[in-house]
Design a protein around this motif. Structure first.
Motif, PDB file in Angstrom:
ATOM      1  N   ASN A 157       0.881  -1.314   0.077  1.00 27.74           N
ATOM      2  CA  ASN A 157      -0.058  -0.199   0.038  1.00 27.74           C
ATOM      3  C   ASN A 157       0.872   1.244  -0.045  1.00 27.74           C
ATOM      4  O   ASN A 157       0.779   2.325  -0.517  1.00 27.74           O
ATOM      5  CB  ASN A 157      -0.738   0.050   1.451  1.00 27.74           C
ATOM      6  N   TYR A 158       1.926   0.947   0.747  1.00 23.88           N
ATOM      7  CA  TYR A 158       2.953   2.450   0.714  1.00 23.88           C
ATOM      8  C   TYR A 158       3.463   2.429  -0.789  1.00 23.88           C
ATOM      9  O   TYR A 158       3.644   3.696  -1.251  1.00 23.88           O
ATOM     10  CB  TYR A 158       3.985   2.118   1.675  1.00 23.88           C
ATOM     11  N   LEU A 159       3.681   1.575  -1.441  1.00 24.17           N
ATOM     12  CA  LEU A 159       4.372   1.775  -2.930  1.00 24.17           C
ATOM     13  C   LEU A 159       3.234   1.979  -3.952  1.00 24.17           C
ATOM     14  O   LEU A 159       3.377   2.425  -4.848  1.00 24.17           O
ATOM     15  CB  LEU A 159       5.062   0.289  -3.290  1.00 24.17           C
ATOM     16  N   SER A 160       1.866   1.542  -3.672  1.00 23.90           N
ATOM     17  CA  SER A 160       0.958   1.858  -4.438  1.00 23.90           C
ATOM     18  C   SER A 160      -0.075   2.747  -4.114  1.00 23.90           C
ATOM     19  O   SER A 160      -1.013   2.233  -3.341  1.00 23.90           O
ATOM     20  CB  SER A 160       0.387   0.512  -5.150  1.00 23.90           C
ATOM     21  N   PRO A 161      -0.168   4.021  -4.778  1.00 28.55           N
ATOM     22  CA  PRO A 161      -1.482   4.894  -4.559  1.00 28.55           C
ATOM     23  C   PRO A 161      -2.763   4.255  -4.835  1.00 28.55           C
ATOM     24  O   PRO A 161      -3.691   4.595  -4.114  1.00 28.55           O
ATOM     25  CB  PRO A 161      -0.840   6.081  -5.236  1.00 28.55           C
ATOM     26  N   ILE A 162      -2.883   3.325  -5.776  1.00 26.06           N
ATOM     27  CA  ILE A 162      -3.943   2.793  -6.133  1.00 26.06           C
ATOM     28  C   ILE A 162      -4.620   1.941  -4.868  1.00 26.06           C
ATOM     29  O   ILE A 162      -5.795   2.098  -4.685  1.00 26.06           O
ATOM     30  CB  ILE A 162      -3.877   1.975  -7.384  1.00 26.06           C
ATOM     31  N   LEU A 163      -3.804   1.281  -4.332  1.00 28.76           N
ATOM     32  CA  LEU A 163      -4.243   0.232  -3.280  1.00 28.76           C
ATOM     33  C   LEU A 163      -4.734   1.206  -2.061  1.00 28.76           C
ATOM     34  O   LEU A 163      -5.929   0.902  -1.621  1.00 28.76           O
ATOM     35  CB  LEU A 163      -3.113  -0.588  -2.779  1.00 28.76           C
ATOM     36  N   ARG A 164      -3.749   2.104  -1.713  1.00 32.97           N
ATOM     37  CA  ARG A 164      -4.271   2.778  -0.399  1.00 32.97           C
ATOM     38  C   ARG A 164      -5.382   3.768  -0.689  1.00 32.97           C
ATOM     39  O   ARG A 164      -5.920   4.108   0.219  1.00 32.97           O
ATOM     40  CB  ARG A 164      -2.998   3.692   0.145  1.00 32.97           C
ATOM     41  N   ASN A 165      -5.492   4.223  -1.910  1.00 34.71           N
ATOM     42  CA  ASN A 165      -6.638   5.115  -2.213  1.00 34.71           C
ATOM     43  C   ASN A 165      -7.873   4.641  -2.697  1.00 34.71           C
ATOM     44  O   ASN A 165      -8.855   5.023  -3.351  1.00 34.71           O
ATOM     45  CB  ASN A 165      -6.220   6.074  -3.038  1.00 34.71           C
ATOM     46  N   LYS A 166      -7.726   2.860  -2.761  1.00 35.87           N
ATOM     47  CA  LYS A 166      -9.192   2.357  -3.456  1.00 35.87           C
ATOM     48  C   LYS A 166     -10.301   2.732  -3.058  1.00 35.87           C
ATOM     49  O   LYS A 166     -11.267   2.689  -3.959  1.00 35.87           O
ATOM     50  CB  LYS A 166      -8.773   0.884  -3.562  1.00 35.87           C
TER      51      LYS A 166
END
Length: 329
Positions: A157-166
């Motif tokens: 989630n730290y590396l992927s804005p898509i995951l943390r903002n899903k």
């Protein structure tokens, strides 16, 4: 084979570009509010990281604590200098690392931790987790929070804005598809921030009261073994630093409590009481303490579980008196 590798490479590049764009888009309001010095978390962390401020009491926990405990009132009763570091959806793992970060700048004598069952459950809101992580001054503590606290999911989630903002991406897509809700009115500017506490003037309406959802309890909520371990870590850290840890369960609207099976609420109270007893920590549950001077009403809340300033005035005074009586034993 070469075509397959090019397809894989194309997918990776596209995924990275989308992540960059998503990260940039959702960071715009955060960046602007930080530049304007209006971002509440930025202001919170700036205060505790400023060593010219000396706080001897720190509040930790979720938004229920954020709206329930007013340091100004608390300090006026106990002659302390306190600061409210509760934040939205803050779970126990975050609380532990937030305290570790604070201890590099402050030397609190007391930590008040607000107990809320979802802070110990098996779900994680990485948007809020990584938002808190972004403001930690210690890079070591930040790394520990992400890697040790949440493992591969935290790193991903730290590396992927898509995951943390899903969740927010999904909400924005739904708005585009349905055209938004034209019946939603803008919230009036009836709240303000002081010493980390959110002074909320809104009062819960009767429609909301009549449609209160079932409360989280041990029957419908699974607790995380790892998060329970982090509560032990929090208590041990406080003991190691000579900090008095006090745990408190904030009030819920009386109508909501009355709609519940009384045994469910008692089980949650007992669960937290046992957890604190095992760690030799004082625990106060405002939902089980009978005190004629502090009667909570639905009008003391802004929604189903957050207090408005009227409720916060009561809760803060009651907590200060409980702590005062505890120390005078």
């Amino acid at each position: 084979m070469k075509k397959f590798l090019l397809q894989i490479m194309g997918f990776i590049i596209t995924f990275l570009l989308i992540n960059i764009l998503v990260g940039y888009y959702y960071n715009i309001p955060v960046k602007k509010s930080i530049e304007n010095k209006t971002h509440k978390k930025y202001k919170k962390y700036s205060k505790v990281h400023d060593t010219t401020n000396t706080y001897n009491t720190i509040f930790l926990g979720s938004s229920r604590g954020y709206t329930a405990y007013n340091p100004v009132i608390f300090d006026s009763i106990l002659d302390t200098k306190s600061f409210n570091m509760c934040t939205g959806s803050q779970n126990i793992i975050e609380s532990y690392y937030i305290l570790k970060d604070i201890l590099e700048f402050q030397k609190p004598k007391t930590v008040v931790y607000e107990m809320f069952l979802p802070s110990f459950d098996t779900t994680d809101d990485y948007y809020h987790i990584l938002s808190n992580a972004s403001f930690l001054r210690s890079s070591k503590v930040k790394r520990e929070l992400i890697v040790n606290g949440f493992g591969l999911s935290g790193i991903a989630n730290y590396l992927s804005p898509i995951l943390r903002n899903k969740l927010y991406i999904k909400a924005d897509i739904m708005k585009l598809l349905v055209g938004g809700n034209s019946t939603v009115t803008k919230k009036k500017n009836n709240s303000y921030w002081v010493s980390g506490y959110l002074h909320e003037e809104k009062e819960v309406d009767q429609y909301t009261i009549s449609n209160f959802e079932r409360m989280v309890n041990l029957d419908n909520t699974s607790t995380s073994t790892m998060k329970l371990e982090y509560f032990n870590k929090l208590t041990n850290l406080c003991k190691e630093k000579g900090i008095q840890l006090v745990c408190v369960r904030s009030p819920f609207p009386p109508t909501r409590l009355n709609n519940e099976d009384d045994s469910d609420n008692k089980l949650v109270t007992q669960y937290f009481n046992d957890l604190c007893t095992q760690n030799n920590v004082e625990f106060f549950d405002f939902n089980s303490i009978n005190n004629a001077n502090y009667r909570y009403e639905d009008a003391n809340f802004s929604d189903s579980h957050h207090m408005n300033y009227k409720g916060a005035n009561k809760a803060t005074m009651q907590l200060a008196e409980l702590i005062k009586d505890y120390y005078e034993k």
